[in-house]
Design a protein around this motif. Structure first.
Motif, PDB file in Angstrom:
ATOM      1  N   ARG A  22       0.640  -1.643  -0.812  1.00 28.00           N
ATOM      2  CA  ARG A  22       0.179  -0.115  -0.315  1.00 28.00           C
ATOM      3  C   ARG A  22       0.651   1.147  -0.100  1.00 28.00           C
ATOM      4  O   ARG A  22       2.086   1.152   0.830  1.00 28.00           O
ATOM      5  N   PHE A  23       0.473   2.452  -1.094  1.00 30.56           N
ATOM      6  CA  PHE A  23       1.050   3.495  -1.081  1.00 30.56           C
ATOM      7  C   PHE A  23       1.195   4.204   0.262  1.00 30.56           C
ATOM      8  O   PHE A  23      -0.074   4.740   0.687  1.00 30.56           O
ATOM      9  N   GLY A  24       2.149   4.965   0.963  1.00 28.78           N
ATOM     10  CA  GLY A  24       1.824   6.150   2.099  1.00 28.78           C
ATOM     11  C   GLY A  24       1.598   7.281   1.495  1.00 28.78           C
ATOM     12  O   GLY A  24       1.578   8.273   2.464  1.00 28.78           O
ATOM     13  N   GLU A  25       1.831   7.615   0.478  1.00 30.83           N
ATOM     14  CA  GLU A  25       1.215   9.140  -0.769  1.00 30.83           C
ATOM     15  C   GLU A  25       0.105   9.140  -1.326  1.00 30.83           C
ATOM     16  O   GLU A  25      -0.194   7.759  -1.977  1.00 30.83           O
ATOM     17  N   HIS A  26      -0.313  10.059  -1.463  1.00 28.71           N
ATOM     18  CA  HIS A  26      -1.702  10.047  -1.737  1.00 28.71           C
ATOM     19  C   HIS A  26      -1.547  10.686  -3.255  1.00 28.71           C
ATOM     20  O   HIS A  26      -1.986  10.202  -4.378  1.00 28.71           O
ATOM     21  N   ARG A  27      -0.756  11.402  -2.966  1.00 23.68           N
ATOM     22  CA  ARG A  27       0.130  11.777  -5.107  1.00 23.68           C
ATOM     23  C   ARG A  27       2.100  11.403  -5.480  1.00 23.68           C
ATOM     24  O   ARG A  27       2.453  11.632  -4.127  1.00 23.68           O
ATOM     25  N   ILE A  28       1.818  10.632  -5.966  1.00 24.02           N
ATOM     26  CA  ILE A  28       3.245   9.984  -6.515  1.00 24.02           C
ATOM     27  C   ILE A  28       3.575  10.575  -7.502  1.00 24.02           C
ATOM     28  O   ILE A  28       2.636  10.561  -8.836  1.00 24.02           O
ATOM     29  N   PHE A  29       4.399  11.827  -7.546  1.00 23.68           N
ATOM     30  CA  PHE A  29       4.232  12.873  -8.667  1.00 23.68           C
ATOM     31  C   PHE A  29       5.560  13.704  -9.396  1.00 23.68           C
ATOM     32  O   PHE A  29       5.983  12.956  -9.863  1.00 23.68           O
ATOM     33  N   SER A  30       5.731  13.926  -7.694  1.00 23.34           N
ATOM     34  CA  SER A  30       7.345  14.720  -8.344  1.00 23.34           C
ATOM     35  C   SER A  30       7.979  13.796  -8.009  1.00 23.34           C
ATOM     36  O   SER A  30       8.391  12.662  -7.334  1.00 23.34           O
ATOM     37  N   GLU A  31       9.416  14.447  -8.740  1.00 23.15           N
ATOM     38  CA  GLU A  31      10.224  13.230  -9.563  1.00 23.15           C
ATOM     39  C   GLU A  31      11.134  12.146  -8.193  1.00 23.15           C
ATOM     40  O   GLU A  31      11.165  11.307  -7.935  1.00 23.15           O
ATOM     41  N   GLY A  32      11.076  12.691  -7.164  1.00 21.55           N
ATOM     42  CA  GLY A  32      11.991  12.262  -5.881  1.00 21.55           C
ATOM     43  C   GLY A  32      11.396  11.846  -5.491  1.00 21.55           C
ATOM     44  O   GLY A  32      11.910  10.323  -5.242  1.00 21.55           O
ATOM     45  N   ILE A  33      10.142  11.544  -5.347  1.00 23.93           N
ATOM     46  CA  ILE A  33       8.118  10.888  -4.605  1.00 23.93           C
ATOM     47  C   ILE A  33       9.075   9.721  -5.240  1.00 23.93           C
ATOM     48  O   ILE A  33       9.019   7.915  -5.043  1.00 23.93           O
ATOM     49  N   VAL A  34       8.314   9.846  -6.257  1.00 22.11           N
ATOM     50  CA  VAL A  34       8.664   8.418  -8.019  1.00 22.11           C
ATOM     51  C   VAL A  34       9.878   7.636  -7.646  1.00 22.11           C
ATOM     52  O   VAL A  34      10.105   7.028  -7.501  1.00 22.11           O
ATOM     53  N   ASP A  35      10.845   8.464  -7.390  1.00 24.52           N
ATOM     54  CA  ASP A  35      12.166   7.456  -7.630  1.00 24.52           C
ATOM     55  C   ASP A  35      11.951   6.673  -6.262  1.00 24.52           C
ATOM     56  O   ASP A  35      12.412   5.825  -6.279  1.00 24.52           O
ATOM     57  N   VAL A  36      11.931   7.236  -4.891  1.00 23.54           N
ATOM     58  CA  VAL A  36      11.862   6.661  -4.043  1.00 23.54           C
ATOM     59  C   VAL A  36      11.168   5.547  -3.544  1.00 23.54           C
ATOM     60  O   VAL A  36      11.390   4.193  -3.390  1.00 23.54           O
TER      61      VAL A  36
END
Length: 121
Positions: A22-36
């Motif tokens: 399950r994802f801990g983020e509601h918006r998986i949009f920024s490059e940094g978040i996507v990479d992690v």
């Protein structure tokens, strides 16, 4: 005994022979978040005990096109080890993205987590 991996942006659990993410983020949009997030997803897919992987999108409101590519990489990783990948609980906004990119034809999408787990047999 090895120390279990720590995931900062994913919730990882196991039900029978299925690993559920399950994802801990509601918006998986920024490059940094996507990479992690993609690195954490890859590490789950690489686990020796990961043969059946169910990714639950409950609560995810936005997803970048880059993240869609990362999901295809997870699918390739799972196929390379003769594993299976399924997705579930995809909201209407994100389902539109999957349909417009034809990813709904490539990825196995189930309505909810119960159906997803059951679909692994």
């Amino acid at each position: 005994m090895s120390t279990p991996a720590v995931y900062r942006h994913l919730g990882v659990s196991k039900r029978g022979n299925v690993i559920i993410v399950r994802f801990g983020e509601h918006r998986i949009f920024s490059e940094g978040i996507v990479d992690v997030i993609s690195q954490e997803l890859y590490s789950v897919a690489d686990r020796p005990d990961c043969r059946n992987l169910l990714i639950n999108f409950a609560g995810v409101e936005r997803l970048s096109s880059t993240m869609l590519g990362k999901l295809l990489m997870v699918k390739k990783k799972m196929e390379a080890k003769k594993g299976k990948l399924k997705l579930c609980d995809i909201g209407p906004e994100i389902r539109d993205v999957f349909e417009s990119t034809n990813l709904d034809q490539i990825l196995d999408i189930r309505d909810n987590e119960v159906d997803g787990v059951r679909a692994f047999g």
